[in-house]
Design a protein around this motif. Structure first.
Motif, PDB file in Angstrom:
ATOM      1  N   VAL A  53      50.635  39.272  29.470  1.00 55.57           N
ATOM      2  CA  VAL A  53      50.378  40.627  28.966  1.00 55.57           C
ATOM      3  C   VAL A  53      49.255  41.289  29.755  1.00 55.57           C
ATOM      4  O   VAL A  53      49.360  42.449  30.173  1.00 55.57           O
ATOM      5  CB  VAL A  53      50.022  40.583  27.468  1.00 55.57           C
ATOM      6  N   THR A  54      48.161  40.557  29.947  1.00 56.92           N
ATOM      7  CA  THR A  54      46.996  41.126  30.631  1.00 56.92           C
ATOM      8  C   THR A  54      47.087  41.019  32.142  1.00 56.92           C
ATOM      9  O   THR A  54      46.338  41.686  32.851  1.00 56.92           O
ATOM     10  CB  THR A  54      45.713  40.420  30.174  1.00 56.92           C
ATOM     11  N   ALA A  55      48.011  40.174  32.641  1.00 58.35           N
ATOM     12  CA  ALA A  55      48.163  39.948  34.095  1.00 58.35           C
ATOM     13  C   ALA A  55      46.835  39.562  34.729  1.00 58.35           C
ATOM     14  O   ALA A  55      46.496  40.008  35.815  1.00 58.35           O
ATOM     15  CB  ALA A  55      48.751  41.186  34.780  1.00 58.35           C
ATOM     16  N   ILE A  56      46.091  38.708  34.047  1.00 65.78           N
ATOM     17  CA  ILE A  56      44.770  38.326  34.524  1.00 65.78           C
ATOM     18  C   ILE A  56      44.848  37.518  35.813  1.00 65.78           C
ATOM     19  O   ILE A  56      43.906  37.488  36.606  1.00 65.78           O
ATOM     20  CB  ILE A  56      44.025  37.545  33.416  1.00 65.78           C
ATOM     21  N   PHE A  57      45.979  36.852  36.046  1.00 66.49           N
ATOM     22  CA  PHE A  57      46.221  36.142  37.300  1.00 66.49           C
ATOM     23  C   PHE A  57      47.151  36.933  38.227  1.00 66.49           C
ATOM     24  O   PHE A  57      47.631  36.412  39.216  1.00 66.49           O
ATOM     25  CB  PHE A  57      46.833  34.766  37.031  1.00 66.49           C
ATOM     26  N   GLY A  58      47.418  38.171  37.906  1.00 67.97           N
ATOM     27  CA  GLY A  58      48.358  38.974  38.666  1.00 67.97           C
ATOM     28  C   GLY A  58      49.664  39.113  37.887  1.00 67.97           C
ATOM     29  O   GLY A  58      49.803  38.580  36.782  1.00 67.97           O
ATOM     30  N   PRO A  59      50.618  39.861  38.383  1.00 64.97           N
ATOM     31  CA  PRO A  59      50.604  40.471  39.720  1.00 64.97           C
ATOM     32  C   PRO A  59      49.741  41.732  39.775  1.00 64.97           C
ATOM     33  O   PRO A  59      49.525  42.373  38.741  1.00 64.97           O
ATOM     34  CB  PRO A  59      52.079  40.848  39.927  1.00 64.97           C
ATOM     35  N   PRO A  60      49.256  42.075  40.976  1.00 67.13           N
ATOM     36  CA  PRO A  60      48.523  43.335  41.110  1.00 67.13           C
ATOM     37  C   PRO A  60      49.471  44.508  40.974  1.00 67.13           C
ATOM     38  O   PRO A  60      50.690  44.361  41.133  1.00 67.13           O
ATOM     39  CB  PRO A  60      47.945  43.244  42.522  1.00 67.13           C
ATOM     40  N   LEU A  61      48.935  45.658  40.676  1.00 65.10           N
ATOM     41  CA  LEU A  61      49.759  46.865  40.649  1.00 65.10           C
ATOM     42  C   LEU A  61      50.284  47.156  42.049  1.00 65.10           C
ATOM     43  O   LEU A  61      49.577  46.962  43.044  1.00 65.10           O
ATOM     44  CB  LEU A  61      48.937  48.060  40.161  1.00 65.10           C
ATOM     45  N   GLU A  62      51.518  47.633  42.121  1.00 66.28           N
ATOM     46  CA  GLU A  62      52.099  47.980  43.418  1.00 66.28           C
ATOM     47  C   GLU A  62      51.378  49.148  44.077  1.00 66.28           C
ATOM     48  O   GLU A  62      51.579  49.413  45.261  1.00 66.28           O
ATOM     49  CB  GLU A  62      53.576  48.323  43.254  1.00 66.28           C
ATOM     50  N   LEU A  63      50.534  49.816  43.300  1.00 65.58           N
ATOM     51  CA  LEU A  63      49.795  50.960  43.833  1.00 65.58           C
ATOM     52  C   LEU A  63      49.011  50.577  45.083  1.00 65.58           C
ATOM     53  O   LEU A  63      48.971  51.349  46.050  1.00 65.58           O
ATOM     54  CB  LEU A  63      48.853  51.505  42.758  1.00 65.58           C
ATOM     55  N   GLY A  64      48.396  49.404  45.080  1.00 68.74           N
ATOM     56  CA  GLY A  64      47.616  48.988  46.240  1.00 68.74           C
ATOM     57  C   GLY A  64      48.451  48.920  47.503  1.00 68.74           C
ATOM     58  O   GLY A  64      48.029  49.385  48.571  1.00 68.74           O
ATOM     59  N   GLU A  65      49.651  48.366  47.391  1.00 62.18           N
ATOM     60  CA  GLU A  65      50.540  48.275  48.541  1.00 62.18           C
ATOM     61  C   GLU A  65      51.042  49.650  48.959  1.00 62.18           C
ATOM     62  O   GLU A  65      51.179  49.941  50.160  1.00 62.18           O
ATOM     63  CB  GLU A  65      51.716  47.363  48.196  1.00 62.18           C
ATOM     64  N   ARG A  66      51.305  50.506  47.991  1.00 63.64           N
ATOM     65  CA  ARG A  66      51.807  51.847  48.309  1.00 63.64           C
ATOM     66  C   ARG A  66      50.726  52.696  48.979  1.00 63.64           C
ATOM     67  O   ARG A  66      51.037  53.565  49.793  1.00 63.64           O
ATOM     68  CB  ARG A  66      52.329  52.522  47.038  1.00 63.64           C
ATOM     69  N   ILE A  67      49.463  52.428  48.643  1.00 63.21           N
ATOM     70  CA  ILE A  67      48.381  53.111  49.341  1.00 63.21           C
ATOM     71  C   ILE A  67      48.342  52.645  50.795  1.00 63.21           C
ATOM     72  O   ILE A  67      48.168  53.437  51.722  1.00 63.21           O
ATOM     73  CB  ILE A  67      47.028  52.836  48.650  1.00 63.21           C
ATOM     74  N   ARG A  68      48.522  51.341  50.980  1.00 59.83           N
ATOM     75  CA  ARG A  68      48.415  50.770  52.331  1.00 59.83           C
ATOM     76  C   ARG A  68      49.521  51.258  53.258  1.00 59.83           C
ATOM     77  O   ARG A  68      49.288  51.520  54.442  1.00 59.83           O
ATOM     78  CB  ARG A  68      48.443  49.237  52.251  1.00 59.83           C
TER      79      ARG A  68
ATOM     80  N   THR B 145      54.338  52.454  33.231  1.00 61.47           N
ATOM     81  CA  THR B 145      55.090  51.388  33.911  1.00 61.47           C
ATOM     82  C   THR B 145      54.554  50.019  33.535  1.00 61.47           C
ATOM     83  O   THR B 145      55.313  49.083  33.234  1.00 61.47           O
ATOM     84  CB  THR B 145      55.018  51.577  35.436  1.00 61.47           C
ATOM     85  N   ASP B 146      53.234  49.897  33.547  1.00 55.69           N
ATOM     86  CA  ASP B 146      52.630  48.592  33.280  1.00 55.69           C
ATOM     87  C   ASP B 146      52.768  48.196  31.818  1.00 55.69           C
ATOM     88  O   ASP B 146      52.900  47.007  31.509  1.00 55.69           O
ATOM     89  CB  ASP B 146      51.157  48.608  33.684  1.00 55.69           C
ATOM     90  N   LEU B 147      52.749  49.151  30.916  1.00 54.82           N
ATOM     91  CA  LEU B 147      52.953  48.813  29.512  1.00 54.82           C
ATOM     92  C   LEU B 147      54.376  48.325  29.269  1.00 54.82           C
ATOM     93  O   LEU B 147      54.606  47.483  28.389  1.00 54.82           O
ATOM     94  CB  LEU B 147      52.645  50.028  28.625  1.00 54.82           C
ATOM     95  N   GLY B 148      55.325  48.829  30.035  1.00 54.59           N
ATOM     96  CA  GLY B 148      56.686  48.308  29.946  1.00 54.59           C
ATOM     97  C   GLY B 148      56.732  46.846  30.356  1.00 54.59           C
ATOM     98  O   GLY B 148      57.386  46.020  29.711  1.00 54.59           O
ATOM     99  N   ARG B 149      56.031  46.517  31.440  1.00 50.52           N
ATOM    100  CA  ARG B 149      55.925  45.115  31.880  1.00 50.52           C
ATOM    101  C   ARG B 149      55.272  44.260  30.802  1.00 50.52           C
ATOM    102  O   ARG B 149      55.743  43.163  30.479  1.00 50.52           O
ATOM    103  CB  ARG B 149      55.095  45.054  33.169  1.00 50.52           C
ATOM    104  N   ALA B 150      54.174  44.768  30.224  1.00 48.21           N
ATOM    105  CA  ALA B 150      53.449  44.007  29.204  1.00 48.21           C
ATOM    106  C   ALA B 150      54.306  43.788  27.967  1.00 48.21           C
ATOM    107  O   ALA B 150      54.298  42.696  27.375  1.00 48.21           O
ATOM    108  CB  ALA B 150      52.159  44.748  28.844  1.00 48.21           C
ATOM    109  N   ALA B 151      55.059  44.808  27.547  1.00 51.53           N
ATOM    110  CA  ALA B 151      55.899  44.690  26.352  1.00 51.53           C
ATOM    111  C   ALA B 151      56.947  43.602  26.536  1.00 51.53           C
ATOM    112  O   ALA B 151      57.208  42.799  25.620  1.00 51.53           O
ATOM    113  CB  ALA B 151      56.562  46.029  26.048  1.00 51.53           C
ATOM    114  N   PHE B 152      57.553  43.545  27.714  1.00 51.77           N
ATOM    115  CA  PHE B 152      58.537  42.487  27.973  1.00 51.77           C
ATOM    116  C   PHE B 152      57.885  41.115  27.907  1.00 51.77           C
ATOM    117  O   PHE B 152      58.441  40.163  27.345  1.00 51.77           O
ATOM    118  CB  PHE B 152      59.191  42.696  29.344  1.00 51.77           C
ATOM    119  N   ASN B 153      56.687  40.989  28.473  1.00 50.44           N
ATOM    120  CA  ASN B 153      56.009  39.695  28.491  1.00 50.44           C
ATOM    121  C   ASN B 153      55.612  39.228  27.098  1.00 50.44           C
ATOM    122  O   ASN B 153      55.565  38.025  26.835  1.00 50.44           O
ATOM    123  CB  ASN B 153      54.776  39.768  29.398  1.00 50.44           C
TER     124      ASN B 153
END
Length: 265
Positions: free
Chosen positions: A71-86, A107-115
Motif C-alpha cells: 500500500v505504502t510502496a515503502i520498498f518501491g516501485p517509484p512513481l513513473e514520474l521520475g522516468e518521464r522527467i528523465r 493513479t497511485d491510489l488505484g495501485r494502493a487500492a488493488f494492493n
C-alpha cells in the motif's frame, strides 16, 4: 472529479493485470514476516516487555508492516514520474487538463487500492493463522486502522512524489530512490518497531514522516499510541504529514513547471 475517478480505475486495472507478481509478493511478504516474527519472539524470551510492548504486540506490528508494504510502496516501485522527467515525456503530462499532483495521486491510489485487497489482506491473514496476534475486539478500532491505512497511503505517495520530483533538478532520481528505500523502512518501524530503539533515537524517528507509514498505524491497531490524543492524535499526526507533503509537492511542482518552461523542455 469524473476524470480523477477514471484515472483511479485505470491505476487499479493496470496493477490487477500482474496477478502472478502479486501472488509472489504475498509469498515473499509472508515468509519475511514469519522470519522477522520468530526473531522478535526470541528477543522477547529474555524480556517479557520492552517499553510496554509484549511479544504479541511486536509480532502483530511485523505482519501489519508486511501488509502495508504494497500500500505504502515503502520498498518501491517509484512513481513513473521520475522516468518521464528523465526522458522528456513529462511535457505531455503537463498538458493534461487535470492538476498534475492530483493526476499522479489518483493513479497511485488505484495501485494502493488493488494492493489492499490482493496483497495486504492475504499477508495479514497468514500472520493471524500462524501466530497469536494482539488484535482489537472493538469495531471502532478497526475503523481507525482503515483510516490509518488510507492516510499511510497518502503519506507514502507524498514521499515518493517528492523523490520523483527531484528529477526536475537532478535529471535522474535513481540515486534518490536507492537512499529512500534504505532509509524509509528503517525509520518507519518496518524493520524493527521504534519502541525497541533507544528512547532518544525513537523520539527523533517519531518526528519524521516515515513513522506515519507503519509505526503509528501499528500503535493505533494495538491501542498503544504514545502521541497526545491517543488514536485520534495518531490519525491527526498522519493527516498532518499527508497534508504537508502534498502541499510541498504542489509548491515544488509549480516551481519545477516554471523551470521546464524556462529551459524550453
Amino acid at each position: 472529479m469524473r476524470v480523477l475517478l477514471a484515472v483511479f480505475a485505470y491505476g487499479l486495472r493496470r496493477y490487477s493485470t500482474y496477478r502472478w507478481a502479486t501472488a509472489a509478493s504475498v509469498v515473499v511478504n509472508s515468509v519475511f514476516g514469519v522470519i522477522n516474527a520468530l526473531v522478535l519472539l526470541a528477543v522477547f524470551e529474555t524480556r517479557p516487555q520492552i517499553n510496554g510492548y509484549t511479544a504479541a504486540d511486536a509480532v502483530t506490528q511485523v505482519f501489519l508492516a508486511q501488509a502495508f508494504i504494497g500500500v505504502t510502496a515503502i520498498f518501491g516501485p517509484p512513481l513513473e514520474l521520475g522516468e518521464r522527467i528523465r526522458d522528456g515525456q513529462v511535457a505531455m503530462d503537463l498538458m493534461r487538463p487535470v492538476g498534475f499532483v492530483r493526476w499522479w495521486l489518483a493513479t497511485d491510489l488505484g495501485r494502493a487500492a488493488f494492493n489492499v485487497l490482493a496483497r495486504s489482506v492475504p499477508t495479514f491473514a497468514v500472520g493471524v493463522v500462524l501466530f497469536d496476534l494482539a488484535l482489537p475486539a472493538e469495531p471502532l478500532r478497526w475503523v481507525a486502522v482503515l483510516v490509518a491505512l488510507v492516510l499511510a497511503a497518502l503519506v507514502g505517495f507524498g514521499l515518493r512524489y517528492l523523490y520523483a520530483l527531484a528529477g526536475f533538478w537532478l535529471l535522474d532520481t535513481r540515486g534518490v530512490d536507492a537512499v529512500a528505500w534504505l532509509l524509509g523502512p528503517f525509520c518507519s518501524g518496518m524493520i524493527l518497531p521504534l519502541v525497541l530503539f533507544p528512547d532518544a533515537v525513537a523520539a527523533i524517528l517519531r518526528t519524521l514522516p516515515w513513522a506515519a507509514l507503519v509505526q503509528v498505524p501499528a500503535e493505533i491497531l494495538l491501542g498503544r499510541t504514545v502521541l497526545p490524543g491517543g488514536t485520534l492524535g495518531g490519525l491527526a499526526y498522519q493527516a498532518a504529514w499527508a497534508a504537508a507533503l502534498l502541499v510541498l509537492g504542489t509548491v515544488l511542482t509549480a516551481r519545477a513547471t516554471r523551470r521546464v518552461v524556462v529551459q524550453g523542455g
